[in-house]
Design a protein around this motif. Structure first.
Motif, PDB file in Angstrom:
ATOM      1  N   UNK A 252      42.980  -2.970  11.185  1.00 55.04           N
ATOM      2  CA  UNK A 252      42.317  -1.934  11.987  1.00 55.04           C
ATOM      3  C   UNK A 252      41.592  -0.978  11.055  1.00 55.04           C
ATOM      4  N   UNK A 253      40.472  -0.461  11.519  1.00 58.54           N
ATOM      5  CA  UNK A 253      39.712   0.538  10.764  1.00 58.54           C
ATOM      6  C   UNK A 253      40.089   1.918  11.293  1.00 58.54           C
ATOM      7  N   UNK A 254      40.399   2.836  10.389  1.00 56.64           N
ATOM      8  CA  UNK A 254      40.912   4.147  10.786  1.00 56.64           C
ATOM      9  C   UNK A 254      39.864   5.235  10.572  1.00 56.64           C
ATOM     10  N   UNK A 255      39.613   5.984  11.643  1.00 56.76           N
ATOM     11  CA  UNK A 255      38.627   7.076  11.602  1.00 56.76           C
ATOM     12  C   UNK A 255      39.055   8.154  10.600  1.00 56.76           C
ATOM     13  N   UNK A 256      38.091   8.652   9.876  1.00 56.62           N
ATOM     14  CA  UNK A 256      38.307   9.671   8.839  1.00 56.62           C
ATOM     15  C   UNK A 256      39.244   9.214   7.733  1.00 56.62           C
ATOM     16  N   UNK A 257      39.323   7.911   7.589  1.00 58.49           N
ATOM     17  CA  UNK A 257      40.023   7.299   6.469  1.00 58.49           C
ATOM     18  C   UNK A 257      39.129   6.182   5.919  1.00 58.49           C
ATOM     19  N   UNK A 258      38.803   5.231   6.805  1.00 58.71           N
ATOM     20  CA  UNK A 258      37.904   4.148   6.397  1.00 58.71           C
ATOM     21  C   UNK A 258      36.435   4.491   6.615  1.00 58.71           C
ATOM     22  N   UNK A 259      36.163   5.448   7.492  1.00 62.51           N
ATOM     23  CA  UNK A 259      34.798   5.922   7.668  1.00 62.51           C
ATOM     24  C   UNK A 259      34.815   7.408   8.021  1.00 62.51           C
ATOM     25  N   UNK A 260      33.746   8.108   7.634  1.00 61.87           N
ATOM     26  CA  UNK A 260      33.691   9.565   7.839  1.00 61.87           C
ATOM     27  C   UNK A 260      32.414  10.029   8.519  1.00 61.87           C
ATOM     28  N   UNK A 261      31.618   9.086   9.009  1.00 63.05           N
ATOM     29  CA  UNK A 261      30.377   9.451   9.698  1.00 63.05           C
ATOM     30  C   UNK A 261      29.934   8.273  10.545  1.00 63.05           C
ATOM     31  N   UNK A 262      29.028   8.541  11.490  1.00 62.47           N
ATOM     32  CA  UNK A 262      28.532   7.447  12.334  1.00 62.47           C
ATOM     33  C   UNK A 262      27.747   6.433  11.504  1.00 62.47           C
ATOM     34  N   UNK A 263      27.091   6.907  10.448  1.00 62.99           N
ATOM     35  CA  UNK A 263      26.336   5.991   9.570  1.00 62.99           C
ATOM     36  C   UNK A 263      27.298   4.995   8.921  1.00 62.99           C
ATOM     37  N   UNK A 264      28.413   5.528   8.415  1.00 60.34           N
ATOM     38  CA  UNK A 264      29.400   4.639   7.786  1.00 60.34           C
ATOM     39  C   UNK A 264      30.018   3.698   8.813  1.00 60.34           C
ATOM     40  N   UNK A 265      30.249   4.199  10.019  1.00 60.83           N
ATOM     41  CA  UNK A 265      30.822   3.343  11.059  1.00 60.83           C
ATOM     42  C   UNK A 265      29.857   2.206  11.406  1.00 60.83           C
ATOM     43  N   UNK A 266      28.571   2.534  11.535  1.00 65.96           N
ATOM     44  CA  UNK A 266      27.576   1.504  11.842  1.00 65.96           C
ATOM     45  C   UNK A 266      27.609   0.401  10.790  1.00 65.96           C
ATOM     46  N   UNK A 267      27.751   0.780   9.523  1.00 64.62           N
ATOM     47  CA  UNK A 267      27.860  -0.217   8.445  1.00 64.62           C
ATOM     48  C   UNK A 267      29.113  -1.069   8.600  1.00 64.62           C
ATOM     49  N   UNK A 268      30.222  -0.419   8.893  1.00 66.31           N
ATOM     50  CA  UNK A 268      31.486  -1.151   9.046  1.00 66.31           C
ATOM     51  C   UNK A 268      31.422  -2.143  10.201  1.00 66.31           C
ATOM     52  N   UNK A 269      30.823  -1.720  11.318  1.00 66.54           N
ATOM     53  CA  UNK A 269      30.730  -2.597  12.484  1.00 66.54           C
ATOM     54  C   UNK A 269      29.959  -3.861  12.136  1.00 66.54           C
ATOM     55  N   UNK A 270      28.964  -3.680  11.303  1.00 68.77           N
ATOM     56  CA  UNK A 270      28.148  -4.833  10.938  1.00 68.77           C
ATOM     57  C   UNK A 270      28.718  -5.579   9.738  1.00 68.77           C
ATOM     58  N   UNK A 271      29.980  -5.256   9.402  1.00 66.57           N
ATOM     59  CA  UNK A 271      30.685  -5.994   8.360  1.00 66.57           C
ATOM     60  C   UNK A 271      30.205  -5.679   6.957  1.00 66.57           C
TER      61      UNK A 271
END
Ligand SMILES: [Zn+2]
Length: 272
Positions: A252-271
């Protein structure tokens, strides 16, 4: 063809240390919901993910889709509250519901709650704001809404601040015998079934702090899965779920641990 992989996102509604994305998971969650919609992704349920994992749904069913989870089950997950330091907060549930109203799309979140009433009461005094905001009055309404499912996050989280004589360690990394596992997982599962009533079925467990012992992961859960009514267990390992993933150690990806912004989340979603 690339292997299909699905991200599971995790939030902590009680992570409120300000009013910014980086210090407030409720603020982050609202922004992330908008991002998911804006980039043309969608939300699927944990049941849908597991059906795909079991080969009962095609890859198409989980394409550009995320699964949402949250941990610990404080009132900030369900009730809108006036935080003593940071003012009014909309709960994860309210944000989810509003998102559904605005977009008309499917929303769903699986909430891994700390089950023991005594542990929650004590944790509320020691770790939250001590206002009795860790009760379970909302579990049934959340479940019945169809928007938020209640699932097992252990009996008492083996939390370091509790007078817990099971283990010396503040985790599940050392849990190595059946009695201890029963005390933490089976007891919680039975309590949930009793509390939630007939028809309740949420066969998921999330490891407190994301970690586990070999015994728990390789013996206890696989061998007692049927008896416990569990189908999968979730860690906080940074990865996406594929059909090859170990069902007893789902990442699982954890908010404010594995990502800290929507930009970083967008990258994570796309692997990325
Ligand atoms: Zn937790």
């Amino acid at each position: 063809m690339a292997t299909t992989r699905v991200p599971i996102l995790t939030y902590h509604g009680n992570n409120i240390n300000g009013l910014e994305y980086t210090n407030n998971d409720l603020v982050a969650f609202q922004a992330d919901l908008q991002l998911i919609d804006a980039i043309g992704w969608r939300i699927i349920t944990m049941d849908q993910l597991l059906a795909w994992y079991a080969g009962q749904l095609p890859d198409e069913a989980v394409k550009q889709a995320v699964v949402l989870t949250c941990d610990d089950g404080t009132w900030f997950d369900y009730h809108d509250l006036d935080h003593p330091s940071y003012g009014p907060q909309k709960s994860l549930f309210t944000l989810l519901k509003n998102h559904q109203l605005t977009t008309g799309k499917q929303v769903h979140m699986t909430n891994f709650v700390i089950v023991s009433p005594e542990a929650r009461k004590r944790l509320d005094q020691l770790c939250l704001v001590g206002r009795g905001w860790w009760g379970d009055d909302w579990w049934q309404s959340a479940q019945q809404s169809g928007l938020m499912s209640i699932a097992n996050h252990s009996w008492d989280h083996n939390h370091g601040v509790l007078d817990n004589n099971n283990h010396s360690d503040d985790s599940f990394a050392d849990i190595a015998d059946e009695a201890s596992c029963d005390q933490q997982i089976k007891q919680a599962q039975l309590y949930l079934q009793e509390k939630m009533g007939i028809g309740f079925n949420c066969p998921y467990f999330a490891y407190p702090y994301g970690n586990y012992s070999d015994y728990l992961h390789q013996k206890y859960l696989p061998q007692k899965a049927r008896e416990l009514g569990l189908m999968a267990a979730f860690t906080t390992r940074k990865d996406l779920v594929s059909r090859d993933t170990d069902r007893w150690a789902m990442p699982r990806l954890v908010c404010n641990y594995h990502w800290n912004s929507t930009t970083q989340l967008a990258d994570l979603l796309q692997g990325k």
